[in-house]
Design a protein around this motif. Structure first.
Motif, PDB file in Angstrom:
ATOM      1  N   GLN A   1      -2.942   7.007  17.372  1.00 28.52           N
ATOM      2  CA  GLN A   1      -3.565   5.714  17.672  1.00 28.52           C
ATOM      3  C   GLN A   1      -3.289   4.586  16.706  1.00 28.52           C
ATOM      4  OE1 GLN A   1      -7.311   7.432  17.526  1.00 28.52           O
ATOM      5  NE2 GLN A   1      -7.171   8.454  19.476  1.00 28.52           N
ATOM      6  N   GLY A   2      -4.345   4.021  16.117  1.00 29.29           N
ATOM      7  CA  GLY A   2      -4.271   2.792  15.351  1.00 29.29           C
ATOM      8  C   GLY A   2      -3.368   2.833  14.148  1.00 29.29           C
ATOM      9  N   ARG A   3      -3.034   4.022  13.695  1.00 28.96           N
ATOM     10  CA  ARG A   3      -2.158   4.106  12.524  1.00 28.96           C
ATOM     11  C   ARG A   3      -0.777   3.551  12.843  1.00 28.96           C
ATOM     12  NH1 ARG A   3      -4.956   9.129  12.691  1.00 28.96           N
ATOM     13  NH2 ARG A   3      -6.491   9.270  11.026  1.00 28.96           N
ATOM     14  N   ALA A   4      -0.359   3.702  14.086  1.00 28.23           N
ATOM     15  CA  ALA A   4       0.948   3.176  14.490  1.00 28.23           C
ATOM     16  C   ALA A   4       0.958   1.649  14.431  1.00 28.23           C
ATOM     17  CB  ALA A   4       1.311   3.664  15.880  1.00 28.23           C
ATOM     18  N   VAL A   5      -0.193   1.007  14.630  1.00 22.21           N
ATOM     19  CA  VAL A   5      -0.272  -0.453  14.532  1.00 22.21           C
ATOM     20  C   VAL A   5       0.071  -0.883  13.107  1.00 22.21           C
ATOM     21  CG1 VAL A   5      -1.818  -2.448  14.654  1.00 22.21           C
ATOM     22  CG2 VAL A   5      -1.938  -0.665  16.404  1.00 22.21           C
ATOM     23  N   LEU A   6      -0.539  -0.234  12.124  1.00 19.68           N
ATOM     24  CA  LEU A   6      -0.250  -0.549  10.729  1.00 19.68           C
ATOM     25  C   LEU A   6       1.218  -0.264  10.419  1.00 19.68           C
ATOM     26  CD1 LEU A   6      -1.114  -1.456   7.917  1.00 19.68           C
ATOM     27  CD2 LEU A   6      -1.876   0.892   7.477  1.00 19.68           C
ATOM     28  N   ALA A   7       1.723   0.854  10.906  1.00 19.32           N
ATOM     29  CA  ALA A   7       3.131   1.192  10.667  1.00 19.32           C
ATOM     30  C   ALA A   7       4.045   0.129  11.255  1.00 19.32           C
ATOM     31  CB  ALA A   7       3.452   2.559  11.262  1.00 19.32           C
ATOM     32  N   GLY A   8       3.713  -0.351  12.441  1.00 18.68           N
ATOM     33  CA  GLY A   8       4.530  -1.365  13.098  1.00 18.68           C
ATOM     34  C   GLY A   8       4.550  -2.694  12.371  1.00 18.68           C
ATOM     35  N   LEU A   9       3.476  -3.017  11.664  1.00 16.31           N
ATOM     36  CA  LEU A   9       3.390  -4.270  10.922  1.00 16.31           C
ATOM     37  C   LEU A   9       3.917  -4.154   9.500  1.00 16.31           C
ATOM     38  CD1 LEU A   9      -0.161  -5.436  12.066  1.00 16.31           C
ATOM     39  CD2 LEU A   9       2.056  -6.366  12.790  1.00 16.31           C
TER      40      LEU A   9
ATOM     41  N   HIS B   1      -2.105  11.021   1.500  1.00 16.66           N
ATOM     42  CA  HIS B   1      -3.363  10.511   2.065  1.00 16.66           C
ATOM     43  C   HIS B   1      -3.253  10.375   3.579  1.00 16.66           C
ATOM     44  CE1 HIS B   1      -7.125   8.339   2.165  1.00 16.66           C
ATOM     45  NE2 HIS B   1      -6.554   7.373   2.868  1.00 16.66           N
ATOM     46  N   VAL B   2      -4.269  10.820   4.282  1.00 10.89           N
ATOM     47  CA  VAL B   2      -4.346  10.629   5.727  1.00 10.89           C
ATOM     48  C   VAL B   2      -5.153   9.350   5.935  1.00 10.89           C
ATOM     49  CG1 VAL B   2      -5.167  11.562   7.915  1.00 10.89           C
ATOM     50  CG2 VAL B   2      -4.228  13.102   6.177  1.00 10.89           C
ATOM     51  N   PHE B   3      -4.495   8.310   6.389  1.00 10.25           N
ATOM     52  CA  PHE B   3      -5.147   7.019   6.554  1.00 10.25           C
ATOM     53  C   PHE B   3      -6.151   7.078   7.692  1.00 10.25           C
ATOM     54  CE2 PHE B   3      -1.185   6.048   4.413  1.00 10.25           C
ATOM     55  CZ  PHE B   3      -1.609   5.186   3.409  1.00 10.25           C
ATOM     56  N   THR B   4      -7.383   6.753   7.371  1.00 10.98           N
ATOM     57  CA  THR B   4      -8.462   6.763   8.362  1.00 10.98           C
ATOM     58  C   THR B   4      -8.471   5.424   9.092  1.00 10.98           C
ATOM     59  OG1 THR B   4     -10.105   5.817   6.865  1.00 10.98           O
ATOM     60  CG2 THR B   4      -9.848   8.246   6.842  1.00 10.98           C
ATOM     61  N   PRO B   5      -9.132   5.363  10.249  1.00  9.08           N
ATOM     62  CA  PRO B   5      -9.263   4.063  10.928  1.00  9.08           C
ATOM     63  C   PRO B   5      -9.896   3.008  10.013  1.00  9.08           C
ATOM     64  CG  PRO B   5      -9.834   5.816  12.431  1.00  9.08           C
ATOM     65  CD  PRO B   5      -9.649   6.461  11.078  1.00  9.08           C
ATOM     66  N   ARG B   6     -10.829   3.406   9.168  1.00  9.67           N
ATOM     67  CA  ARG B   6     -11.463   2.452   8.246  1.00  9.67           C
ATOM     68  C   ARG B   6     -10.457   1.957   7.199  1.00  9.67           C
ATOM     69  NH1 ARG B   6     -17.290   2.861   5.257  1.00  9.67           N
ATOM     70  NH2 ARG B   6     -17.042   0.940   4.089  1.00  9.67           N
ATOM     71  N   ASP B   7      -9.625   2.873   6.662  1.00 13.65           N
ATOM     72  CA  ASP B   7      -8.581   2.473   5.718  1.00 13.65           C
ATOM     73  C   ASP B   7      -7.672   1.429   6.357  1.00 13.65           C
ATOM     74  OD1 ASP B   7      -9.401   4.389   3.801  1.00 13.65           O
ATOM     75  OD2 ASP B   7      -7.942   5.871   4.519  1.00 13.65           O
TER      76      ASP B   7
ATOM     77  N   TYR C   1       0.859  -1.189   0.000  1.00 11.39           N
ATOM     78  CA  TYR C   1       0.000   0.000   0.000  1.00 11.39           C
ATOM     79  C   TYR C   1       0.888   1.229   0.000  1.00 11.39           C
ATOM     80  CZ  TYR C   1       1.053   0.684   4.928  1.00 11.39           C
ATOM     81  OH  TYR C   1       1.708   0.905   6.109  1.00 11.39           O
ATOM     82  N   CYS C   2       0.342   2.322  -0.542  1.00  9.57           N
ATOM     83  CA  CYS C   2       1.093   3.574  -0.549  1.00  9.57           C
ATOM     84  C   CYS C   2       0.150   4.747  -0.794  1.00  9.57           C
ATOM     85  CB  CYS C   2       2.184   3.557  -1.615  1.00  9.57           C
ATOM     86  SG  CYS C   2       1.586   3.384  -3.300  1.00  9.57           S
ATOM     87  N   GLY C   3       0.592   5.908  -0.377  1.00  9.01           N
ATOM     88  CA  GLY C   3      -0.113   7.164  -0.624  1.00  9.01           C
ATOM     89  C   GLY C   3       0.894   8.160  -1.184  1.00  9.01           C
ATOM     90  N   ILE C   4       1.342   7.896  -2.395  1.00 11.45           N
ATOM     91  CA  ILE C   4       2.356   8.740  -3.036  1.00 11.45           C
ATOM     92  C   ILE C   4       1.838   9.233  -4.379  1.00 11.45           C
ATOM     93  CG2 ILE C   4       4.296   7.664  -1.843  1.00 11.45           C
ATOM     94  CD1 ILE C   4       4.812   5.977  -4.330  1.00 11.45           C
ATOM     95  N   GLY C   5       2.520  10.201  -4.944  1.00 11.56           N
ATOM     96  CA  GLY C   5       2.073  10.828  -6.184  1.00 11.56           C
ATOM     97  C   GLY C   5       2.025   9.893  -7.380  1.00 11.56           C
TER      98      GLY C   5
ATOM     99  N   VAL D   1       6.600   6.606   7.786  1.00  8.73           N
ATOM    100  CA  VAL D   1       6.916   7.739   8.661  1.00  8.73           C
ATOM    101  C   VAL D   1       5.646   8.523   8.980  1.00  8.73           C
ATOM    102  CG1 VAL D   1       8.099   9.981   8.750  1.00  8.73           C
ATOM    103  CG2 VAL D   1       9.337   7.937   8.027  1.00  8.73           C
ATOM    104  N   ARG D   2       4.816   8.748   7.964  1.00 11.21           N
ATOM    105  CA  ARG D   2       3.570   9.492   8.213  1.00 11.21           C
ATOM    106  C   ARG D   2       2.652   8.718   9.146  1.00 11.21           C
ATOM    107  NH1 ARG D   2       0.125  10.555   4.532  1.00 11.21           N
ATOM    108  NH2 ARG D   2       0.757   9.072   2.995  1.00 11.21           N
ATOM    109  N   LEU D   3       2.608   7.399   9.023  1.00 16.32           N
ATOM    110  CA  LEU D   3       1.778   6.598   9.922  1.00 16.32           C
ATOM    111  C   LEU D   3       2.295   6.653  11.352  1.00 16.32           C
ATOM    112  CD1 LEU D   3       1.084   3.478   7.713  1.00 16.32           C
ATOM    113  CD2 LEU D   3      -0.635   5.047   8.620  1.00 16.32           C
TER     114      LEU D   3
END
Length: 192
Positions: free
Chosen positions: A151-159, A115-121, A85-89, A144-146
């Motif tokens: 909160q939960g965004r760090a979980v995705l970043a950690g994985l 993109h600002v990853f939402t909890p749903r994303d 996954y990515c949120g780049i140009g 880095v942005r995550l």
């Protein structure tokens, strides 16, 4: 332009050139072209493409060609199943990097740049990645942005495993020459 500068280096993507020609946030430019034409000391053209060539020709500065290549650690994902996954140009560049290292892409989700990853994303990404039984991979920028998000965004970043790239230059001599001139100028000023 408010900062004191010794030199300005323009970095241009070969595939997109100056994009839509607008300055951020409406476009990819970080400064106005009218100022760049007179202030750029060196142009770094990354990748191939007519748009990049045309853009570089507008600037009256030496051009150094370069390309983005997978960093050494990225080879660890060769032959591995990945969910990316990515949120780049230009997400297709990230996909090409994964293909170049020989990763088996079992899922790929592209979001808009910054993109600002939402909890749903995040919930969807984690669900899809776990169902695919693949390693989760992303770009350095997105991880880095995550990590900087709540909160939960760090979980995705950690994985998420980061697939890094490095810039490989065709010729570093123009860069070295520019740096030598700048250092000499500073030394002359300090000695004067």
């Amino acid at each position: 332009y408010g900062l004191a500068k010794d030199a300005t280096i323009a970095v241009i993507d070969g595939g997109s050139g100056f994009g839509n020609g607008f300055v951020t946030p409406a476009g990819p430019l970080r400064g106005f072209l009218s100022m760049a034409r007179t202030h750029v000391a060196l142009t770094v053209l990354i990748g191939e493409g007519m748009r990049g060539n045309a853009a570089a020709s507008l600037l009256k500065a030496p051009v150094v060609r370069a390309r983005l290549a997978p960093a050494a650690g990225a080879q660890a994902f060769s032959g591995q199943r990945v969910f990316a996954y990515c949120g780049i140009g230009r997400p297709e560049k990230f996909r090409r990097t994964l293909e170049e290292i020989g990763a088996e892409i079992v899922g790929f989700r592209a979001f808009p740049d910054h993109h600002v990853f939402t909890p749903r994303d995040i919930e969807r990404l984690l669900k899809e990645a776990l169902e695919s039984q693949a390693q989760i991979v992303t770009t350095e920028k997105d991880r880095v942005r995550l990590l900087a998000s709540p909160q939960g965004r760090a979980v995705l970043a950690g994985l998420s495993n980061v697939i890094s790239v490095v810039t490989e230059f065709d010729d570093v001599e123009p860069i070295d020459a520019l740096l030598d001139r700048l250092i000499s100028a500073r030394r002359s000023e300090a000695g004067a």
